[in-house]
Design an enzyme around this catalytic site. Sequence first.
Site, PDB file in Angstrom:
ATOM      1  N   GLU A 138       0.874  -1.143   0.170  1.00 35.80           N
ATOM      2  CA  GLU A 138       0.030   0.089   0.131  1.00 35.80           C
ATOM      3  C   GLU A 138       0.980   1.371  -0.085  1.00 35.80           C
ATOM      4  OE1 GLU A 138      -2.335  -1.531   3.250  1.00 35.80           O
ATOM      5  OE2 GLU A 138      -4.236  -1.265   2.104  1.00 35.80           O
TER       6      GLU A 138
ATOM      7  N   GLU B 218      -3.547  -9.695   3.880  1.00 37.54           N
ATOM      8  CA  GLU B 218      -4.500  -9.428   4.869  1.00 37.54           C
ATOM      9  C   GLU B 218      -5.358 -10.399   5.109  1.00 37.54           C
ATOM     10  OE1 GLU B 218      -3.347  -7.196   2.767  1.00 37.54           O
ATOM     11  OE2 GLU B 218      -2.894  -5.274   3.811  1.00 37.54           O
TER      12      GLU B 218
HETATM   13  C1  TC6 Z   1      -1.242  -5.086   6.922  1.00 37.39           C
HETATM   14  O1  TC6 Z   1      -0.388  -4.841   6.321  1.00 37.39           O
HETATM   15  C2  TC6 Z   1      -2.387  -4.405   7.231  1.00 37.39           C
HETATM   16  C3  TC6 Z   1      -2.292  -3.195   6.734  1.00 37.39           C
HETATM   17  C4  TC6 Z   1      -4.023  -2.332   6.958  1.00 37.39           C
HETATM   18  C5  TC6 Z   1      -3.605  -1.290   8.038  1.00 37.39           C
HETATM   19  C6  TC6 Z   1      -4.516  -0.166   7.980  1.00 37.39           C
HETATM   20  N1  TC6 Z   1       4.488  -7.962  11.888  1.00 37.39           N
HETATM   21  O2  TC6 Z   1       7.750 -15.378   8.637  1.00 37.39           O
HETATM   22  P1  TC6 Z   1       9.062 -15.100   9.025  1.00 37.39           P
HETATM   23  C7  TC6 Z   1       8.047 -11.615  12.065  1.00 37.39           C
HETATM   24  S1  TC6 Z   1      -1.475  -6.704   7.812  1.00 37.39           S
HETATM   25  C8  TC6 Z   1       5.257  -8.338  12.749  1.00 37.39           C
HETATM   26  O3  TC6 Z   1       9.654 -16.246   9.837  1.00 37.39           O
HETATM   27  P2  TC6 Z   1      10.270 -15.482   6.497  1.00 37.39           P
HETATM   28  C9  TC6 Z   1       7.706 -12.957  12.333  1.00 37.39           C
HETATM   29  O4  TC6 Z   1       6.751 -13.089  13.342  1.00 37.39           O
HETATM   30  C10 TC6 Z   1       0.283  -7.539   7.461  1.00 37.39           C
HETATM   31  N2  TC6 Z   1       6.102  -9.255  12.644  1.00 37.39           N
HETATM   32  O5  TC6 Z   1      10.141 -14.967   7.953  1.00 37.39           O
HETATM   33  C11 TC6 Z   1       9.072 -13.338  12.719  1.00 37.39           C
HETATM   34  O6  TC6 Z   1       9.416 -13.114  14.103  1.00 37.39           O
HETATM   35  P3  TC6 Z   1      10.013 -14.191  14.925  1.00 37.39           P
HETATM   36  C12 TC6 Z   1       0.262  -7.798   6.100  1.00 37.39           C
HETATM   37  C13 TC6 Z   1       6.212  -9.633  11.565  1.00 37.39           C
HETATM   38  O7  TC6 Z   1      11.736 -14.990   5.789  1.00 37.39           O
HETATM   39  C14 TC6 Z   1      10.005 -12.772  11.899  1.00 37.39           C
HETATM   40  O8  TC6 Z   1       9.168 -11.568  11.307  1.00 37.39           O
HETATM   41  N3  TC6 Z   1       1.604  -8.615   5.896  1.00 37.39           N
HETATM   42  C15 TC6 Z   1       5.539  -9.515  10.389  1.00 37.39           C
HETATM   43  O9  TC6 Z   1       9.799 -16.877   6.253  1.00 37.39           O
HETATM   44  C16 TC6 Z   1      10.357 -13.358  10.487  1.00 37.39           C
HETATM   45  O10 TC6 Z   1       9.135 -13.888  10.129  1.00 37.39           O
HETATM   46  C17 TC6 Z   1       1.727  -9.864   6.265  1.00 37.39           C
HETATM   47  O11 TC6 Z   1       0.681 -10.519   6.414  1.00 37.39           O
HETATM   48  C18 TC6 Z   1       4.683  -8.207  10.638  1.00 37.39           C
HETATM   49  N4  TC6 Z   1       3.802  -7.810   9.443  1.00 37.39           N
HETATM   50  O12 TC6 Z   1       9.032 -14.656   5.866  1.00 37.39           O
HETATM   51  C19 TC6 Z   1       3.179 -10.456   5.935  1.00 37.39           C
HETATM   52  N5  TC6 Z   1       5.866 -10.232   9.475  1.00 37.39           N
HETATM   53  O13 TC6 Z   1      11.463 -14.266  14.183  1.00 37.39           O
HETATM   54  C20 TC6 Z   1       3.381 -11.422   6.806  1.00 37.39           C
HETATM   55  C21 TC6 Z   1       6.620 -11.296   9.930  1.00 37.39           C
HETATM   56  O14 TC6 Z   1      10.349 -13.113  16.238  1.00 37.39           O
HETATM   57  N6  TC6 Z   1       4.843 -11.752   7.015  1.00 37.39           N
HETATM   58  N7  TC6 Z   1       7.055 -10.849  11.288  1.00 37.39           N
HETATM   59  O15 TC6 Z   1       9.273 -15.337  14.973  1.00 37.39           O
HETATM   60  C22 TC6 Z   1       5.143 -12.882   6.039  1.00 37.39           C
HETATM   61  O16 TC6 Z   1       4.358 -13.348   5.119  1.00 37.39           O
HETATM   62  C23 TC6 Z   1       6.715 -13.353   6.475  1.00 37.39           C
HETATM   63  O17 TC6 Z   1       7.050 -13.034   7.443  1.00 37.39           O
HETATM   64  C24 TC6 Z   1       7.624 -12.814   5.161  1.00 37.39           C
HETATM   65  C25 TC6 Z   1       8.984 -13.270   5.461  1.00 37.39           C
HETATM   66  C26 TC6 Z   1       7.164 -13.392   3.938  1.00 37.39           C
HETATM   67  C27 TC6 Z   1       7.558 -11.288   5.253  1.00 37.39           C
END
Ligand code: TC6
Length: 699
Positions: free
Chosen positions: A104, A124
Amino acid sequence: MTTVSKTMHGRVAVLTVDNPPVNALSHSVRDGLSSQMTALASDDSVDAIVIACAGRTFIAGADIREFGAPPKEPHLPDVVNQIEAMEKPVVAAIHGTALGGGLEVALGCHYRVAVESAKVGLPEVHLGILPGAGGTQRLPRIAGPANAIDAILSGRHVKAREALSWGVIDEITDGDLVEAAIATAEKAVGKAPRRTGEIEIDGEAFGPEFFAGVRKSVAKQTRGYFAPERCIQCVEAAVSMPLAEGLKRERELFQECAKNPQAKALQHMFFAERQISRIPGITKETPRRDIKKVGIIGAGTMGGGIAMNFANVGIPVTILEVQQEALDRGLDVVRKNYERSAAKGKLTAEQVEGLMGQFTGTLSYDDLSDCDLIIEAVFETMEIKKKVFTELDRVAKPGAILASNTSYLDVDEIAAITKRPEDVLGLHFFSPANVMRLLEIVRAEKTADDVLATCVDLAKTIRKVGVVAGVCHGFIGNRMLSPYGREASLAVIEGAKPEEVDAALYNFGMPMGPMTMSDMAGVDIGYLNRQGMGRENYETKAYDWVDRLVEAGRKGLKVGKGIYKYAEGDRTPQPDPEVMAVIEEESAKLGIERKPIPAEDIVERCMMALINEGAKILGEGKAYRASDIDVVYVNGYGYPRYRGGPMHYADTIGLKNVYAKIMEFQEKFGPRWWQPAPLLKELAEAGKSFADYDRENAG
Ligand code: TC6
């Protein structure tokens, strides 16, 4: 802490977001971006701006850890609007993944430059919410409503090339990303602002019929979920409303999703699945063993499926069978599986051959002597398993890991037959093993730390969700399945029809009811298990009617009749009056006066049984976290992800209420099967939840 820093490159300001691990949009990042934009707007030394990220990835989204806390200004939608409104060109430099709020922000920028390996997405929906910072309004404008709805509903990570074809990415560079973004920014200086939000959508082709088609196409996989329908409504708004109104509608629908308990449950699952690899006694420093070659004993459905997981990631496999015919048949099934994927366009004919080239068949144990890991998937009796492990002990090289795929048996006893119990553990795959994501990693009493650590990592390599369990009958998943099945079966003997029990649990969100599941797995499997147990060890009332069916040849779907009947070549379960007659006779024999049982009562009994057994498993230390149990149930048994697994579900009811209900059942149905787990009692009395337990016992 400064998470957004500025460096000047000529007259281009490069803002670098540095908020490890994934540059999530924590308050400091939003604040940094917003205040930098304000300052740069009036800074005469700056003509253009680049937003880039340090570390492994572009912004991966909002900070999920901040969800639930009171929101702090500046809010993300305002930051994105502020970026888009800039008069000076703003360019996003994307590497890694630009996800959710990250995409975004990028869509708020006027240009997007990416590296080839970058991916973008709006995931999301997997967190029970929707892209609430303009994503549902801007993505349809730039990529077209059809691509946007696909991305928003699937949450998939779209590769840079595809995003380029959608117009979401303007340029893919194979050179230095930030330099390429600076060059783009310099070229844009002096041109009219290029704002995604100002793109007009030609709404003609995207009327009610288009959206009706979308709803129909996702109905099955989104059954029970709250957010997908709201995502669709947002894109409808994007097509029919000006940006400002669309953004307002998006905000309202975002709030609805955020308040729904499903959002909390799905976010719980997000963290739960990332907790599973934190194992007491295992650290990054724990040594790992190299797994370059795998041996599988047994080329049946299970063995073949397990082997495919390794071949798929380029690890060669030797499969052992006792007879050539069985070996050929097993390898043939594997080939057919790959050919089916090829027919669906997922593999080329060459890839199929390449994959088959990873397999070697053998009839001799000696051919397993160079394997680093050997997994047995033979018939489920202790006697046979012991024979196999005696052979493995003889042929396996020192340091090879020896694993059993047993679903119930005592892994300590299996390990004890070898001279190297420290190399032995359980690797319990779920059928079909090439498809199901769950893997229970059973840590036996003497399993060495490096063996466990290796297998926890290996689960990730073969794309499984690996949960560590302790040795007990049925480990986590099947141990819990037993009281769940018992309550379902008791409901039938007490008055419910099998199809009523199935409907109640299906409507709760399970992919199928326990009666259909039993028919699919084979009703005779439970029957044989009970024969081995002896009548004093199980609730005969629940199963005598089932056993009568098996004894009459009704073994399930595989023979066309079980608890239901099936038309030739059709897998749809149909109620059978003959089965009802057996059930009614058995009820009469037991002196039970059959009464209708409301669906809520059926669900409640089954869920309480699951939760109570889960609490016993947790209290005995057979699972490290309540959330691990949730991961097992969601990934291995189809428990509705939007309820967050049985233990999270218990927390939403409140453990005091769960405990009270179990005591009520004890009163009503007797104490034999309704003994509250000591841990449940303790937590309920202390006013705590399973989440509290996990927090207090973290690590
Ligand atoms: C959004 O954006 C809404 C917007 C609207 C607002 C109005 N936040 O998965 P991994 C941590 S909603 C905080 O093992 P990878 C994760 O917990 C969000 N922490 O790594 C882990 O911590 P730990 C939309 C986060 O390389 C560490 O990072 N975005 C977040 O296999 C590593 O993660 C998503 O849904 C976060 N957003 O994959 C994306 N993301 O080490 C969610 C990760 O302490 N994330 N962490 O256990 C992913 O899909 C994957 O983490 C990745 C990286 C593809 C970014």
